[in-house]
Design an enzyme around this catalytic site. Sequence first.
Site, PDB file in Angstrom:
ATOM      1  N   LYS A 138      18.552  61.566  30.736  1.00  0.00           N
ATOM      2  CA  LYS A 138      19.034  61.646  29.347  1.00  0.00           C
ATOM      3  C   LYS A 138      19.724  62.987  29.132  1.00  0.00           C
ATOM      4  CE  LYS A 138      17.265  60.944  24.591  1.00  0.00           C
ATOM      5  NZ  LYS A 138      16.048  60.850  23.754  1.00  0.00           N
ATOM      6  N   SER A 152      16.387  56.709  20.670  1.00  0.00           N
ATOM      7  CA  SER A 152      17.577  57.466  20.986  1.00  0.00           C
ATOM      8  C   SER A 152      17.948  57.449  22.470  1.00  0.00           C
ATOM      9  CB  SER A 152      17.384  58.920  20.554  1.00  0.00           C
ATOM     10  OG  SER A 152      16.369  59.548  21.314  1.00  0.00           O
ATOM     11  N   SER A 165      11.681  56.806  20.837  1.00  0.00           N
ATOM     12  CA  SER A 165      12.970  56.890  21.532  1.00  0.00           C
ATOM     13  C   SER A 165      12.947  56.483  22.999  1.00  0.00           C
ATOM     14  CB  SER A 165      13.528  58.309  21.417  1.00  0.00           C
ATOM     15  OG  SER A 165      14.064  58.499  20.133  1.00  0.00           O
TER      16      SER A 165
END
Lengths: 478, 486
Positions: free
Chosen positions: B80, B155, B179
């Site tokens: 990420k 997210s 997330s």
Amino acid sequence: MTSSSYEAVIGLEVHTHLMTRSKLFCGCSASFGSGPNENVCPVCLGMPGVLPVLNQYAVELALRVALATHSEVQTRSVFARKSYFYPDLPKGYQISQYELPLCKGGYIEIANGGESRRIRLVRIHMEEDAGKNLHEANYSLVDFNRSGVPLVEIVSEPDIRSAAEAGAYLRELRAILRYVGASEGRMEEGDFRCDVNVSVRRKGSDELGTKTEIKNLNSFRFVEKAITYEIGRQIELLEAGGRVTQETRLWDPNREETRPMRSKEFAHDYRYFPEPDLPPLEIDGQMLERVRAAMPELPAERRRRFQRDLGLGAYETAILTEDRAIADYFEALLNGGVIGSKTAANWTMTEVLRIVNETGKPLEEAVPPAAETRILLKMVQDGVVSLNAAKNAFSVMCKSGQPAAAVVARLGLAQVSDEAAIAAACDEVIAAESAKVAEYRAGRDKLFGFFVGQVMKAMGGKANPKVVNEILRQRLQS
Amino acid sequence: MTSELFTLTITEARERLVKRELSAVELTRACLDRAAAIESRLNAFITLCPREAIEQAEVADRLIARGNCSSLTGIPLAIKDIFATRGVRTTCASKILEGFVPPYDATVIERLRAAGAIFLGKTNMDEFAMGSSTENSSFGPTRNPYDLRRVAGGSSGGSAAAVAADECIAALGTDTGGSIREPASFCGVVGLKPTYSRVSRYGVIAYASSLDQVGPFAKTVRDAAILLGEIAGVDPRDATCSARPVPDYEAALTGKVEGIRIGVPREFFVEGMQEDVGLAVRSAIKQFESQGCQVREISLPHTQYAVAAYYLIATAEASANLARYDGIRYGLRAEADNTLDLYNRTRDRGFGPEVKRRIMLGTFALSAGYYDAYYRKAQKVRTLIRQDFFRAFNDCDIILTPVAPTTAFELGEKIADPLQMYLSDIFTISVNLAGLPGLSVPCGYDRKGMPIGLQLIGPPFGEEIILRAGDAYERSGCVQRQPPPL
């Protein structure tokens, strides 16, 4: 009404750097004097994703300050974020302590005149320093070397009543900080900073007047001057039927006055909240005992001991104890019981402090080891050198680092105590100055000094004055 | 298609790498080629690092040849874009970090590097991890591999989509309010949010420091366990990181769940929940019962306040965490005549609307006169929610819930309605507030073929038991994985 019917109510907030090797939340050097942005890393630059880790030695130094000021160490204190935007504040918040500080309460004892007073403390907390903005003509630079350097903030109760007391409080606090090795307390260098809260009220009143806060005070002298000015300003205002506005004022050292800061400069809502990146700081009894056991004798105890056991006066004591290194040096001169406390005190106050002030170096670099100075003072005591010669010798010792005996020998400072040589010189002077001898014998006692001077001159200043006095007196009487 | 290298799990790839049937370079190339083929449709990556990845694979092959390898040596991972990666731009999907290349690695990156893992690139996300759909990215949204008109969740949507679409073998994400779990559920992969403090946060760009936690995305529960074992553990650079020893998570996957008491909170089966989600979760409950688990209804009475408390605490912390993006030291800087304008213009241009909304919300919650009513009150609610869970764990060993009330929604469907978007995390948020571990495991598909996720919540440091339960469920074969139609 006159100013004498008012009293001032003063509280001080002191920020001082802790003498750690590394910063409060990262491993960067906390030392001063490096080139701009040399002591920085992602943590103290506030880069994305980095986290603070508390410097345990900084906590220990803060605890020493707490113990030295009789403050109550909290078993659990909490770091908090204080938010504001400023280019020298890399994270956009300062890690400080707010609702739960490291210590609460405590006091500092000050002497004002003959009387001793306790100035109570509100709290002591730890926080990090910010960087420094350097403004050029049409741009600004930021140096983050200072960013993250550990500070303690020591907040007093409004117990101070005059500029002089404020000065005494600051000097005593600085002495304590130096004694416990927590801080150098150099105000001019910015590692000891003081903000002042001042209000005035009618004598006998219990109510507090509206206070102003004064900033930009970078010497003890400015603190005292600013307080005196501000007290006068507030009384004048009240006497004229006006009101004091609660505000932050800046000391202008050039005009020697305080003036209000622009409101924009202090209209902050700091939005404090507990720092989620640091667990609460837990101080257990064991740690506190360890710090307590390593505490040195504090200035107040030392002052009592110097007066009681060594028979020194209040003035000498105050000067000798202000700095721990000075006091240690003085005491080292007394080792072995050869040198008397008065002699050692005078020598320390005049010669040692003179050299320290002249060179601007720390004591241990500026002057020879106490053992060597003791040898020199013993020479004075034994009449081997005169006091003046010893002063010269001391200066040379400080510069050259040579031992006392070598310096005295090299400069030929040893006194002549040989009676025959001195007697011969006395006889020559008496023969040459027959007119003055007659006057003296007729009763002008004051002339004795003149004869001593002439003899000393004849002997190049090296004659033992005691022997000269004895022989001259003998010869002039006959 | 299933014979393709990029579909391998960590366990499968590891076996073939160690036997030298497969090289790390081949495996890495397979993932990179896969990404090259589908990225234009998916947009799972913000930055791909093919050159560096191949170099790392070559090093990994040498390590394997010497027999000097860990369980992740030569395994291509997607990261990420919230993790600081030395020398590789790190954007957090925000314009404000334009041009920022960290001179340091996040602790987890450092550990994975040391373990010989391969970094394929940095995945897409909601800006500063604020969002539930990866639509709040300044690099455009990530699309769901099962339906390109739908969101991947957020997210960590890029990481979830990359794993689901086989662009990587596994991935790293972060979870502040769901997330990891919500996008894992939307994309039909396994996602684990460990106990708060289990994994170091150093170098993880902070959104809400007291809630953020790092975790793995994987194709199987076993892979998630392996990845967690490599990244968990004490870190001297993170004062909030636990010193508790890291157990062998893989060894915990015994397949035995008999006697495990499963609590099902009645508050989590709400109105408005998609029918297929409820059905899939209830059928999973039956499966656990058939494997010898005892299922009982429990109550978490303060659940309804979790979303409100979360949006006060998280935004309050975010308002301070994001104050450092001021245009002074790195990233975007807008031209201005004075410092105040420089701040205002930089932050106005650099932050997207959702980030601005949360900064304002958090600033308000901490303001003088409002602190007690909002921030302090929210902390009290947080304590109550934590107590709810602790009480519940007296009667059960793990808690089972849906991950989200719906499957992946359509792009643009909720972006205009922040409150609807916030409710996507209604089942995951309280787990963060309580600091507990939560595992998202695929438990079926809805009638449109979109994946559904099951959430297993454990007590603090209960990763082993939720991984064991998730693994046993997965191994039961009651859910047949359907590859995305790409």
